[in-house]
Scaffold this motif. Structure first.
Motif, PDB file in Angstrom:
ATOM      1  N   LEU A  83       0.747  -1.084  -0.026  1.00 47.00           N
ATOM      2  CA  LEU A  83       0.154  -0.012   0.125  1.00 47.00           C
ATOM      3  C   LEU A  83       0.712   1.327  -0.041  1.00 47.00           C
ATOM      4  N   THR A  84       2.344   0.989   0.127  1.00 46.68           N
ATOM      5  CA  THR A  84       2.979   2.306   0.026  1.00 46.68           C
ATOM      6  C   THR A  84       3.883   2.342  -1.288  1.00 46.68           C
ATOM      7  N   ARG A  85       4.364   3.383  -1.228  1.00 46.36           N
ATOM      8  CA  ARG A  85       5.055   3.903  -2.488  1.00 46.36           C
ATOM      9  C   ARG A  85       6.633   3.713  -2.394  1.00 46.36           C
ATOM     10  N   THR A  86       7.270   3.145  -3.332  1.00 47.47           N
ATOM     11  CA  THR A  86       8.619   3.193  -3.580  1.00 47.47           C
ATOM     12  C   THR A  86       9.286   4.579  -4.179  1.00 47.47           C
ATOM     13  N   PHE A  87      10.581   4.874  -3.722  1.00 46.18           N
ATOM     14  CA  PHE A  87      10.888   6.189  -4.419  1.00 46.18           C
ATOM     15  C   PHE A  87      12.117   5.692  -5.151  1.00 46.18           C
ATOM     16  N   ILE A  88      11.796   6.244  -6.407  1.00 47.22           N
ATOM     17  CA  ILE A  88      12.906   5.945  -7.361  1.00 47.22           C
ATOM     18  C   ILE A  88      13.748   7.082  -7.935  1.00 47.22           C
ATOM     19  N   SER A  89      15.007   6.904  -8.073  1.00 49.01           N
ATOM     20  CA  SER A  89      15.828   7.846  -8.736  1.00 49.01           C
ATOM     21  C   SER A  89      16.703   7.447  -9.776  1.00 49.01           C
ATOM     22  N   ALA A  90      16.685   7.746 -10.971  1.00 49.23           N
ATOM     23  CA  ALA A  90      17.329   7.077 -12.201  1.00 49.23           C
ATOM     24  C   ALA A  90      18.235   7.944 -13.090  1.00 49.23           C
ATOM     25  N   GLU A  91      19.193   7.566 -13.435  1.00 47.01           N
ATOM     26  CA  GLU A  91      19.687   8.288 -14.593  1.00 47.01           C
ATOM     27  C   GLU A  91      19.775   7.365 -15.772  1.00 47.01           C
ATOM     28  N   LEU A  92      19.124   7.852 -17.084  1.00 46.53           N
ATOM     29  CA  LEU A  92      18.988   7.233 -18.205  1.00 46.53           C
ATOM     30  C   LEU A  92      19.886   7.562 -19.425  1.00 46.53           C
ATOM     31  N   SER A  93      19.820   6.705 -20.182  1.00 43.76           N
ATOM     32  CA  SER A  93      20.614   6.920 -21.565  1.00 43.76           C
ATOM     33  C   SER A  93      19.935   8.164 -22.268  1.00 43.76           C
ATOM     34  N   THR A  94      18.873   7.780 -22.525  1.00 44.04           N
ATOM     35  CA  THR A  94      17.960   8.875 -23.281  1.00 44.04           C
ATOM     36  C   THR A  94      16.830   9.555 -22.317  1.00 44.04           C
ATOM     37  N   PRO A  95      16.353  10.632 -22.802  1.00 44.08           N
ATOM     38  CA  PRO A  95      15.289  11.316 -21.945  1.00 44.08           C
ATOM     39  C   PRO A  95      14.136  10.446 -21.963  1.00 44.08           C
ATOM     40  N   PRO A  96      13.290  10.250 -20.959  1.00 42.44           N
ATOM     41  CA  PRO A  96      12.447   9.299 -20.763  1.00 42.44           C
ATOM     42  C   PRO A  96      11.055  10.126 -21.357  1.00 42.44           C
ATOM     43  N   ASN A  97       9.896   9.124 -21.923  1.00 38.76           N
ATOM     44  CA  ASN A  97       8.595   9.474 -22.276  1.00 38.76           C
ATOM     45  C   ASN A  97       7.694   8.600 -21.731  1.00 38.76           C
ATOM     46  N   GLY A  98       6.502   9.283 -21.730  1.00 40.44           N
ATOM     47  CA  GLY A  98       5.272   8.479 -21.246  1.00 40.44           C
ATOM     48  C   GLY A  98       5.379   7.800 -19.849  1.00 40.44           C
ATOM     49  N   LEU A  99       6.209   8.499 -18.971  1.00 41.39           N
ATOM     50  CA  LEU A  99       6.092   8.031 -17.631  1.00 41.39           C
ATOM     51  C   LEU A  99       5.077   8.532 -16.630  1.00 41.39           C
ATOM     52  N   ALA A 100       4.651   9.919 -17.412  1.00 42.67           N
ATOM     53  CA  ALA A 100       3.521  10.608 -16.726  1.00 42.67           C
ATOM     54  C   ALA A 100       2.105   9.828 -16.905  1.00 42.67           C
ATOM     55  N   SER A 101       2.082   9.215 -17.896  1.00 44.32           N
ATOM     56  CA  SER A 101       0.767   8.472 -18.206  1.00 44.32           C
ATOM     57  C   SER A 101       0.703   7.169 -17.516  1.00 44.32           C
ATOM     58  N   LEU A 102       1.781   6.582 -17.034  1.00 46.72           N
ATOM     59  CA  LEU A 102       1.751   5.259 -16.406  1.00 46.72           C
ATOM     60  C   LEU A 102       0.642   5.429 -14.877  1.00 46.72           C
ATOM     61  N   PRO A 103      -0.197   4.401 -14.730  1.00 48.34           N
ATOM     62  CA  PRO A 103      -0.962   4.551 -13.624  1.00 48.34           C
ATOM     63  C   PRO A 103      -0.031   4.314 -12.301  1.00 48.34           C
ATOM     64  N   GLY A 104      -0.204   5.047 -11.229  1.00 50.36           N
ATOM     65  CA  GLY A 104       0.574   4.740 -10.114  1.00 50.36           C
ATOM     66  C   GLY A 104       1.814   5.612  -9.925  1.00 50.36           C
ATOM     67  N   VAL A 105       2.279   6.501 -10.673  1.00 46.66           N
ATOM     68  CA  VAL A 105       3.364   7.306 -10.744  1.00 46.66           C
ATOM     69  C   VAL A 105       2.945   8.713 -10.158  1.00 46.66           C
TER      70      VAL A 105
END
Lengths: 297, 534
Positions: free
Chosen positions: A220-242
């Motif tokens: 029921l709790t949330r995990t905190f994630i911090s990541a460095e990627l190779s390319t700028p991400p897209n589509g994250l905002a539309s994912l459920p639970g973010v």
């Protein structure tokens, strides 16, 4: 008999105030069940109803397959209770109180009694008025733990104990569980609950707001994630639970509901993960969310 | 003087905490002699009338025990100083209890520690309690003096009287401060303090009643205060003795207080047994541990001492009455000398019964104390039913007073029989006089049980209020010419006057049935209600 305690829709009113407002609680036989809630949530009232000291105004209560109000005396022989604030008779020694309460419960194991006295480092010869808060609590704990009973009802039993004694308490409860005893443990100490409890019920304002195993609750709790990627991400905002998504070029910081962790990680790896920091969900976070009082309606 | 730092602030805290209680008892005591004076002034106008009144009252050793020796001058002020002497004993009692309440009780509750950690000197707590008590006593004294002056009595006598009243509070406040240093528990401190007052009262009383032992009066601090003899000599020099004694006792209290640790007593706490005796395995065994101290106290205090005093004084008082010509005729009507002794015995046993009713009520209220302290919860969570728990205390609330009255009656009967030379006749008669009181005592204890079961928070207030009503109706109801219907409210009104009078069984049975009904109602309520109600 599957459940040692089954409470459904419990209601208790004191004059104008409603202390319990449809509380549910199920404790399976042989489990250690954590009972959590902010001050005034109704934990002590619930335990007193389970002891048949107070009568419910509504709902059903079953304790060890009996009715706590009508079968109080026979049920009490099968359980032991430690209140959050043990008060002793000023002119009786601690040892006398331990023996008296044990005998009134139907006998206590003398070897176990002496072992507990040693482990809790308690001088049983002092008079009731001479004990400190923590030592009074030990008297109540030893009297309960040395009794041969099926069920332990513990209402914040470690308040006033020092960390060393707290550790002894955890060991002893773990042993009790090993012997197949059922424990209802009301507590505020989260590390204690995490270390001891199989399942947890959180109550607030007289209602059960969360119940389940600790693993279930972590979901029921949330995990905190911090990541460095190779390319700028897209589509994250539309994912459920973010939640709380921050993107700066290749840097991403976000919180994700534990149930959606897998989906989000797939999305991230599709962008090539260079580094990843993830913080597991803490129970504190969950508890604090439930402990905070609701804004006035 | 840093040891006294903070005394003023602590004294203000005491006044603030007692802002209701303090004015009530101060006013009550200040008004007492005034009301007595205005009433007496209209009834006894001349010195001769007052002298007759003094001689009437003074013929009873029981009254001399309370009032002290008769005044040597029959003016109104001297009569009132003498008649209201019990007020000074009440001042002394309040002094003891007040100072313990603000020293040892605070310490036992751990509040002294909280304050002790702030900028407060070592002596401040004791000093603040004493200063407050002294201030309150002096205000009462001034009010008493002003009240007496308003009744046209001389100013010098009025102030001697007011100062005597104040001195009782101040001196016994200091004695209370000493007893507060002795034990860790406030209960024991109160017990020692009240015992000290009792000894002072007993010495003084014995000295005043017994010819040839009047020096005993001077051994007792209470005796000094009585010997101020306001309006009849105004012995101002006695205040010098009282002041020196108060200073000495105060220094002793401060020394003792400075020598010990906060929270500790001078009498070292004794360790108890490491495990319980095999007998300590039932609620009744626990109740015995909780009640035995007060039972012993009542047995010794009232049963033995009271019984011997009642029985021993009965014949003397009858003899004194016989010497009084005016009363001889009345005496003949009530059956001569032995009749007068019977009246005295029935009266004193009735007084003793009121005191024993207080014991019954306090024993019944023990259930409430246990509940409010959450100790009953611990027991009721074991295999002890509510009825069994309650019954363990009811044994002491009902059988306790029964045993005390039994011992009182036996002791009084034996002693009275020894003075008349016919033990075989007197013991059953006097014992009967003690035992007929029991139904009335049971009714008061039973009322307390009923309130405890039905509406527990009110139990102490209603229990004690009921006793107060009985005291008022029994002691001054007839003098106030209250209607019989009102007097009938008190169960004691229905108790036959024994020995001497006929034993009427019906009222005794009715009272016993009332007591049983009240207990049943209380227990039924207790089984149904929530525990604990705090």
């Amino acid at each position: 008999m599957e459940n040692s305690i089954s409470v459904a829709g419990l209601v208790k009113r004191f004059g104008q105030t409603t202390a319990l407002d449809g509380l549910d609680l199920t404790v399976a036989q042989g489990e250690v069940h954590g009972f959590l809630g902010p001050n005034g949530a109704g934990k002590t009232t619930t335990i007193r109803i389970l002891l048949g000291l107070q009568r419910a105004d509504g709902g059903t209560v079953r304790l060890l397959d009996g009715d706590p109000w009508h079968d109080a005396v026979s049920l009490h022989r099968r359980l032991a209770y430690v209140p959050g604030d043990v008060t002793l008779w000023p002119n009786l020694s601690g040892g006398e109180v331990i023996d008296l309460l044990g005998r009134l419960r139907g006998g206590l194991n003398p070897a176990r009694r002496n072992e507990l006295l040693e482990r809790f480092d308690l001088d049983p010869r002092k008079k009731g008025r001479a004990y400190s808060k923590g030592n009074r609590q030990k008297v109540g704990l030893i009297a309960a733990l040395a009794s041969d009973v099926e069920l332990l009802l513990l209402d914040e039993p470690t308040s006033g104990l020092d960390p060393l004694m707290e550790e002894v308490f955890r060991q002893v409860i773990a042993e009790e569980k090993g012997r197949g005893r059922t424990v209802l443990l009301s507590s505020h100490i989260l590390s204690e609950v995490e270390a001891l409890c199989d399942r947890v019920s959180i109550i607030r304002q007289g209602r059960t707001v969360e119940t389940g195993t600790l693993t279930q609750l972590r979901h029921l709790t949330r995990t905190f994630i911090s990541a460095e990627l190779s390319t700028p991400p897209n589509g994250l905002a539309s994912l459920p639970g973010v939640h709380d998504l921050h993107v700066e070029a290749n840097q991403v910081r976000l919180q994700v509901d534990s149930a959606q962790l897998d989906t989000v990680l797939r999305q991230l790896t599709s962008h090539g993960v260079r580094s990843l920091v993830s913080q597991p969900p803490t129970l504190e976070e969950l508890f604090l969310r439930h402990y905070e009082t609701e804004p006035a309606k | 003087m840093t040891a006294f730092t903070g005394t003023g602030s602590l004294a203000r805290l005491i006044v603030r905490r007692d802002r209701v209680l303090l004015p009530i008892w101060m006013l009550f005591l200040a008004v007492l002699p005034l009301s007595l004076a205005s009433g007496t002034a209209t009834l006894y106008k001349t010195d001769a009338e007052r002298q007759g009144y003094i001689d009437d009252l003074g013929s009873s050793p029981l009254l001399l025990l309370f009032y002290g020796t008769k005044p040597t001058d029959p003016n109104l002020g001297a009569l009132i100083f003498w008649r209201s002497a019990t007020g000074m004993v009440i001042m002394a009692l309040i002094g003891v209890l007040f100072v313990i309440r603000h020293t040892r009780v605070e310490e036992e509750a751990g509040r002294r520690e909280l304050l002790g950690a702030t900028v407060v000197g070592r002596h401040a707590a004791v000093a603040a309690a004493l200063v407050t008590m002294a201030g309150a006593s002096l205000i009462v004294g001034v009010l008493v003096a002003l009240g007496m002056m308003s009744q046209d009595t001389p100013a010098a006598g009025a102030f001697a009287m007011g100062l005597a009243w104040a001195a009782a509070g101040i001196l016994f406040g200091a004695i209370g401060a000493v007893t507060a240093q002795l034990s860790e528990g406030a209960g024991a401190a109160r017990g020692i303090g009240i015992a000290a007052l009792g000894v002072a009262f007993g010495l003084r009383g014995a000295g005043d009643v017994t010819t040839g032992l009047s020096w005993l009066t001077w051994v007792s601090p209470l005796g000094w205060i009585y010997n101020v003899h306001a309006y009849a000599g105004d012995h101002w020099w006695v205040f010098g003795v009282i002041a020196v004694a108060t200073a000495a006792v105060t220094v002793l209290a401060l020394r003792l207080s400075a020598r010990r640790d906060v929270g500790a007593g001078l009498l070292p706490p004794r360790l108890g047994p490491a495990s319980a005796a095999p007998s300590l395995s039932s609620p009744l065994a626990l109740a015995w541990r909780l009640h035995r101290g007060s039972l012993y106290g009542w047995l010794v205090g009232l049963g033995v001492v009271g019984g011997l005093l009642f029985g021993g004084v009965a014949k003397t008082s009858a003899d004194l009455l016989a010497d009084n010509e005016e009363l001889t005729q009345i005496m003949q009507r009530i059956g001569g000398r032995s009749g007068a002794a019977d009246v005295f015995l029935a009266g004193t046993l009735g007084l003793g019964a009121i005191a024993v009713a207080a014991y019954g009520i306090s024993a019944a209220l023990r259930m409430r104390t246990e509940e409010a302290a959450l100790r009953s919860e611990a027991l009721l969570a074991t295999g002890v039913s509510r009825l069994r728990w309650a019954a363990s205390h009811l044994v002491f609330a009902f059988l306790g007073p029964t045993v005390v009255m039994l011992v009182t009656g036996l002791a009084a009967g034996l002693f009275y029989g020894a003075t008349t030379g016919d033990i075989g006749r007197e013991v059953p008669r006097v014992l009967g006089g003690a035992l007929v009181q029991l139904p009335a005592i049971w009714v008061l204890a039973a009322l307390t049980v009923a309130v405890f079961g039905l509406t527990p928070r009110r139990a102490p207030a209603i229990g004690w209020a009921a006793l107060s009503v009985c005291v008022v109706l029994g002691q001054i109801g007839a003098a106030l010419q209250l209607s019989q219907a009102l007097l009938d409210v008190s169960p004691f009104t229905h108790i036959p006057r024994v020995p001497g009078g006929p034993v009427t069984v019906v009222p005794l049975l009715v009272l016993t049935v009332i007591a049983i009904v009240l207990v049943v109602a209380g227990l039924a309520g207790f089984r149904r209600r929530s525990v604990p109600v705090t």
